[in-house]
Write a protein that holds these residues in place. Sequence first.
Motif, PDB file in Angstrom:
ATOM      1  N   TYR A 193       0.836  -1.185   0.000  1.00  0.00           N
ATOM      2  CA  TYR A 193       0.000   0.000   0.000  1.00  0.00           C
ATOM      3  C   TYR A 193       0.877   1.243   0.000  1.00  0.00           C
ATOM      4  O   TYR A 193       1.992   1.244   0.549  1.00  0.00           O
ATOM      5  CB  TYR A 193      -0.919   0.029   1.237  1.00  0.00           C
ATOM      6  CG  TYR A 193      -1.997  -1.028   1.211  1.00  0.00           C
ATOM      7  CD1 TYR A 193      -3.168  -0.836   0.492  1.00  0.00           C
ATOM      8  CD2 TYR A 193      -1.842  -2.229   1.903  1.00  0.00           C
ATOM      9  CE1 TYR A 193      -4.164  -1.807   0.463  1.00  0.00           C
ATOM     10  CE2 TYR A 193      -2.819  -3.204   1.886  1.00  0.00           C
ATOM     11  CZ  TYR A 193      -3.979  -2.987   1.169  1.00  0.00           C
ATOM     12  OH  TYR A 193      -4.955  -3.944   1.132  1.00  0.00           O
ATOM     13  N   PHE A 194       0.337   2.301  -0.621  1.00  0.00           N
ATOM     14  CA  PHE A 194       1.037   3.574  -0.679  1.00  0.00           C
ATOM     15  C   PHE A 194       0.236   4.633   0.065  1.00  0.00           C
ATOM     16  O   PHE A 194      -0.987   4.539   0.194  1.00  0.00           O
ATOM     17  CB  PHE A 194       1.250   4.010  -2.130  1.00  0.00           C
ATOM     18  CG  PHE A 194       2.220   3.150  -2.889  1.00  0.00           C
ATOM     19  CD1 PHE A 194       3.560   3.474  -2.914  1.00  0.00           C
ATOM     20  CD2 PHE A 194       1.791   2.029  -3.572  1.00  0.00           C
ATOM     21  CE1 PHE A 194       4.467   2.684  -3.609  1.00  0.00           C
ATOM     22  CE2 PHE A 194       2.685   1.234  -4.271  1.00  0.00           C
ATOM     23  CZ  PHE A 194       4.024   1.562  -4.279  1.00  0.00           C
ATOM     24  N   GLU A 195       0.957   5.642   0.497  1.00  0.00           N
ATOM     25  CA  GLU A 195       0.338   6.789   1.153  1.00  0.00           C
ATOM     26  C   GLU A 195       0.576   8.009   0.275  1.00  0.00           C
ATOM     27  O   GLU A 195       1.726   8.356  -0.018  1.00  0.00           O
ATOM     28  CB  GLU A 195       0.947   6.995   2.544  1.00  0.00           C
ATOM     29  CG  GLU A 195       0.291   8.110   3.341  1.00  0.00           C
ATOM     30  CD  GLU A 195       0.893   8.258   4.720  1.00  0.00           C
ATOM     31  OE1 GLU A 195       1.749   9.151   4.893  1.00  0.00           O
ATOM     32  OE2 GLU A 195       0.532   7.470   5.617  1.00  0.00           O
ATOM     33  N   ILE A 196      -0.517   8.641  -0.170  1.00  0.00           N
ATOM     34  CA  ILE A 196      -0.431   9.768  -1.097  1.00  0.00           C
ATOM     35  C   ILE A 196      -0.645  11.067  -0.319  1.00  0.00           C
ATOM     36  O   ILE A 196      -1.720  11.280   0.250  1.00  0.00           O
ATOM     37  CB  ILE A 196      -1.462   9.651  -2.234  1.00  0.00           C
ATOM     38  CG1 ILE A 196      -1.429   8.251  -2.855  1.00  0.00           C
ATOM     39  CG2 ILE A 196      -1.215  10.722  -3.279  1.00  0.00           C
ATOM     40  CD1 ILE A 196      -0.123   7.903  -3.511  1.00  0.00           C
ATOM     41  N   GLU A 197       0.372  11.909  -0.322  1.00  0.00           N
ATOM     42  CA  GLU A 197       0.272  13.223   0.304  1.00  0.00           C
ATOM     43  C   GLU A 197       0.000  14.256  -0.785  1.00  0.00           C
ATOM     44  O   GLU A 197       0.777  14.378  -1.736  1.00  0.00           O
ATOM     45  CB  GLU A 197       1.558  13.569   1.042  1.00  0.00           C
ATOM     46  CG  GLU A 197       1.503  14.921   1.743  1.00  0.00           C
ATOM     47  CD  GLU A 197       2.846  15.313   2.336  1.00  0.00           C
ATOM     48  OE1 GLU A 197       2.864  16.138   3.256  1.00  0.00           O
ATOM     49  OE2 GLU A 197       3.881  14.792   1.859  1.00  0.00           O
ATOM     50  N   ILE A 198      -1.102  14.976  -0.682  1.00  0.00           N
ATOM     51  CA  ILE A 198      -1.504  15.942  -1.702  1.00  0.00           C
ATOM     52  C   ILE A 198      -1.297  17.346  -1.144  1.00  0.00           C
ATOM     53  O   ILE A 198      -1.862  17.710  -0.102  1.00  0.00           O
ATOM     54  CB  ILE A 198      -2.964  15.724  -2.123  1.00  0.00           C
ATOM     55  CG1 ILE A 198      -3.118  14.312  -2.716  1.00  0.00           C
ATOM     56  CG2 ILE A 198      -3.398  16.775  -3.135  1.00  0.00           C
ATOM     57  CD1 ILE A 198      -4.519  13.978  -3.159  1.00  0.00           C
ATOM     58  N   LEU A 199      -0.465  18.123  -1.851  1.00  0.00           N
ATOM     59  CA  LEU A 199      -0.153  19.488  -1.457  1.00  0.00           C
ATOM     60  C   LEU A 199      -0.735  20.464  -2.455  1.00  0.00           C
ATOM     61  O   LEU A 199      -0.912  20.138  -3.645  1.00  0.00           O
ATOM     62  CB  LEU A 199       1.366  19.692  -1.372  1.00  0.00           C
ATOM     63  CG  LEU A 199       2.167  18.715  -0.512  1.00  0.00           C
ATOM     64  CD1 LEU A 199       3.645  19.071  -0.563  1.00  0.00           C
ATOM     65  CD2 LEU A 199       1.666  18.715   0.917  1.00  0.00           C
ATOM     66  N   ASP A 200      -1.012  21.677  -1.997  1.00  0.00           N
ATOM     67  CA  ASP A 200      -1.462  22.741  -2.892  1.00  0.00           C
ATOM     68  C   ASP A 200      -0.269  23.205  -3.730  1.00  0.00           C
ATOM     69  O   ASP A 200       0.807  23.490  -3.200  1.00  0.00           O
ATOM     70  CB  ASP A 200      -2.024  23.909  -2.082  1.00  0.00           C
ATOM     71  CG  ASP A 200      -2.722  24.925  -2.966  1.00  0.00           C
ATOM     72  OD1 ASP A 200      -2.018  25.623  -3.737  1.00  0.00           O
ATOM     73  OD2 ASP A 200      -3.954  25.035  -2.892  1.00  0.00           O
ATOM     74  N   ALA A 201      -0.443  23.269  -5.054  1.00  0.00           N
ATOM     75  CA  ALA A 201       0.669  23.600  -5.936  1.00  0.00           C
ATOM     76  C   ALA A 201       1.161  25.032  -5.740  1.00  0.00           C
ATOM     77  O   ALA A 201       2.330  25.329  -6.031  1.00  0.00           O
ATOM     78  CB  ALA A 201       0.254  23.390  -7.396  1.00  0.00           C
ATOM     79  N   GLN A 202       0.327  25.936  -5.251  1.00  0.00           N
ATOM     80  CA  GLN A 202       0.726  27.327  -5.081  1.00  0.00           C
ATOM     81  C   GLN A 202       1.305  27.591  -3.695  1.00  0.00           C
ATOM     82  O   GLN A 202       2.379  28.179  -3.555  1.00  0.00           O
ATOM     83  CB  GLN A 202      -0.472  28.242  -5.343  1.00  0.00           C
ATOM     84  CG  GLN A 202      -0.977  28.177  -6.778  1.00  0.00           C
ATOM     85  CD  GLN A 202      -2.167  29.084  -7.009  1.00  0.00           C
ATOM     86  OE1 GLN A 202      -2.742  29.626  -6.065  1.00  0.00           O
ATOM     87  NE2 GLN A 202      -2.534  29.269  -8.274  1.00  0.00           N
ATOM     88  N   THR A 203       0.609  27.145  -2.651  1.00  0.00           N
ATOM     89  CA  THR A 203       1.040  27.432  -1.276  1.00  0.00           C
ATOM     90  C   THR A 203       1.944  26.366  -0.691  1.00  0.00           C
ATOM     91  O   THR A 203       2.557  26.593   0.353  1.00  0.00           O
ATOM     92  CB  THR A 203      -0.196  27.605  -0.374  1.00  0.00           C
ATOM     93  OG1 THR A 203      -0.926  26.364  -0.327  1.00  0.00           O
ATOM     94  CG2 THR A 203      -1.107  28.702  -0.909  1.00  0.00           C
ATOM     95  N   ARG A 204       2.025  25.178  -1.327  1.00  0.00           N
ATOM     96  CA  ARG A 204       2.799  24.039  -0.843  1.00  0.00           C
ATOM     97  C   ARG A 204       2.272  23.514   0.494  1.00  0.00           C
ATOM     98  O   ARG A 204       2.971  22.775   1.178  1.00  0.00           O
ATOM     99  CB  ARG A 204       4.279  24.408  -0.699  1.00  0.00           C
ATOM    100  CG  ARG A 204       4.931  25.003  -1.933  1.00  0.00           C
ATOM    101  CD  ARG A 204       5.079  23.980  -3.035  1.00  0.00           C
ATOM    102  NE  ARG A 204       5.741  24.526  -4.182  1.00  0.00           N
ATOM    103  CZ  ARG A 204       7.082  24.481  -4.366  1.00  0.00           C
ATOM    104  NH1 ARG A 204       7.843  23.896  -3.465  1.00  0.00           N
ATOM    105  NH2 ARG A 204       7.615  24.993  -5.453  1.00  0.00           N
ATOM    106  N   ALA A 220       5.747   6.132  -8.218  1.00  0.00           N
ATOM    107  CA  ALA A 220       6.185   6.109  -6.817  1.00  0.00           C
ATOM    108  C   ALA A 220       7.649   5.710  -6.716  1.00  0.00           C
ATOM    109  O   ALA A 220       8.096   4.740  -7.326  1.00  0.00           O
ATOM    110  CB  ALA A 220       5.316   5.152  -6.012  1.00  0.00           C
ATOM    111  N   ALA A 221       8.404   6.491  -5.921  1.00  0.00           N
ATOM    112  CA  ALA A 221       9.785   6.153  -5.625  1.00  0.00           C
ATOM    113  C   ALA A 221       9.909   5.509  -4.254  1.00  0.00           C
ATOM    114  O   ALA A 221      10.917   4.885  -3.943  1.00  0.00           O
ATOM    115  CB  ALA A 221      10.663   7.397  -5.697  1.00  0.00           C
ATOM    116  N   SER A 222       8.894   5.658  -3.426  1.00  0.00           N
ATOM    117  CA  SER A 222       8.854   5.053  -2.104  1.00  0.00           C
ATOM    118  C   SER A 222       7.398   4.811  -1.735  1.00  0.00           C
ATOM    119  O   SER A 222       6.486   5.040  -2.551  1.00  0.00           O
ATOM    120  CB  SER A 222       9.539   5.952  -1.069  1.00  0.00           C
ATOM    121  OG  SER A 222       8.846   7.181  -0.939  1.00  0.00           O
ATOM    122  N   SER A 223       7.173   4.364  -0.514  1.00  0.00           N
ATOM    123  CA  SER A 223       5.800   4.083  -0.072  1.00  0.00           C
ATOM    124  C   SER A 223       4.995   5.349   0.185  1.00  0.00           C
ATOM    125  O   SER A 223       3.783   5.291   0.306  1.00  0.00           O
ATOM    126  CB  SER A 223       5.822   3.221   1.187  1.00  0.00           C
ATOM    127  OG  SER A 223       6.509   3.900   2.234  1.00  0.00           O
TER     128      SER A 223
END
Length: 362
Positions: free
Chosen positions: A58-69, A124-127
């Motif tokens: 399983y992977f964990e996806i962290e989603i960031l805002d492209a403008q504010t990070r 993905a490069a890692s989990s």
Amino acid sequence: MLNRQKSLGSERKRELFSQGATRSIPKNDRNFHSFSQLVLSAGPLKSTAAVKHSKTTYFEIEILDAQTRKQICIVDKVMQTSTIHDVKQKFHKACPKWYPSRVGLQLEHGGPFLKDYRTIQSVAASSIVTLYFTDLGQQVRWTAVFLVEYTGPLLIYLLFYLRIPYIYDIKESSRRSRHPVVHLACFCHCIHYIRYLLETLFVHKVSAGHTPLKNLIKGCAFYWGFTSWIAYYINHPRYTPPSFGNRQITVSAINFMICEAGNHFINVVLAHPNHTGANACFPSPNYNPFTWMFFLVSCPNYTYEIGSWISFTVMTQTLPVGIFTLLMSIQMSLWAQKKHKIYLKKFNSYMHRKSAMIPFIL
């Protein structure tokens, strides 16, 4: 003699004893003995194969805002076979105000948007995977875009053809009779856009994707605006017919219908391409003479499209149609060259003698 009788007597006793011992074996013991013999004759028991339990990653996806990070949310328990579209669906559940079609995800800030069909394992490069979110704005399906863009010109032209009072002067419209080319131009224009609509619904395999609403507005402004300009001139009470009369009109009208038919048959071939095994082949001409244009150019649908508008320009002999044809020719030549380069990469041995849109020229 006495010894011989004793020996015979002893042998007789042993024989009777052995027979008595055989008869004295119980019935249950005989059954067990037979079962044991059966088991031994069957050979050794086969051991059952050990069940291997595959470990799911399983992977964990962290989603960031492209403008504010800044972090928007974390999507966990994402399988390696899941696609970017699956991630968008889960992101929509976490943030309902952003539905999947308006979500743009990037692997790095400022990079290209990831396609929906790409798997998480491929990026993905890692989990733990970090993706950057961009709001693509209001989205519209491609089918809706085409239907709206083509329905507008059809209705707008008919409004000018009917010469409603708000467009032309009523007295001048009633005093001047229309030239036959005006009726013919209306017929050809309607045929063109009706074909567009029918092919969009029943022929073309339109992508299930979406496009920003602004693209629909730009397309409608272009098609609807030029249609209004063209229809205003052709249906104007002071419209003057072509310089060379009926000969110019007839030849142009015939050529227009030929190009329309050719465009339709080419679109049918493109909608049902040939396949050889697992590799797609370049669309090949068939028994239909209209498809023989594939021998000369890689995008014959654009060739026939430009031919239709050139014929319509000559038939009506109006400046707005000529400008529209010029702009459409420039745009379609760019599309044709782009597709031609793609075809060259896939079918280099077959395409090296072909032109993109105009035989032997472009």
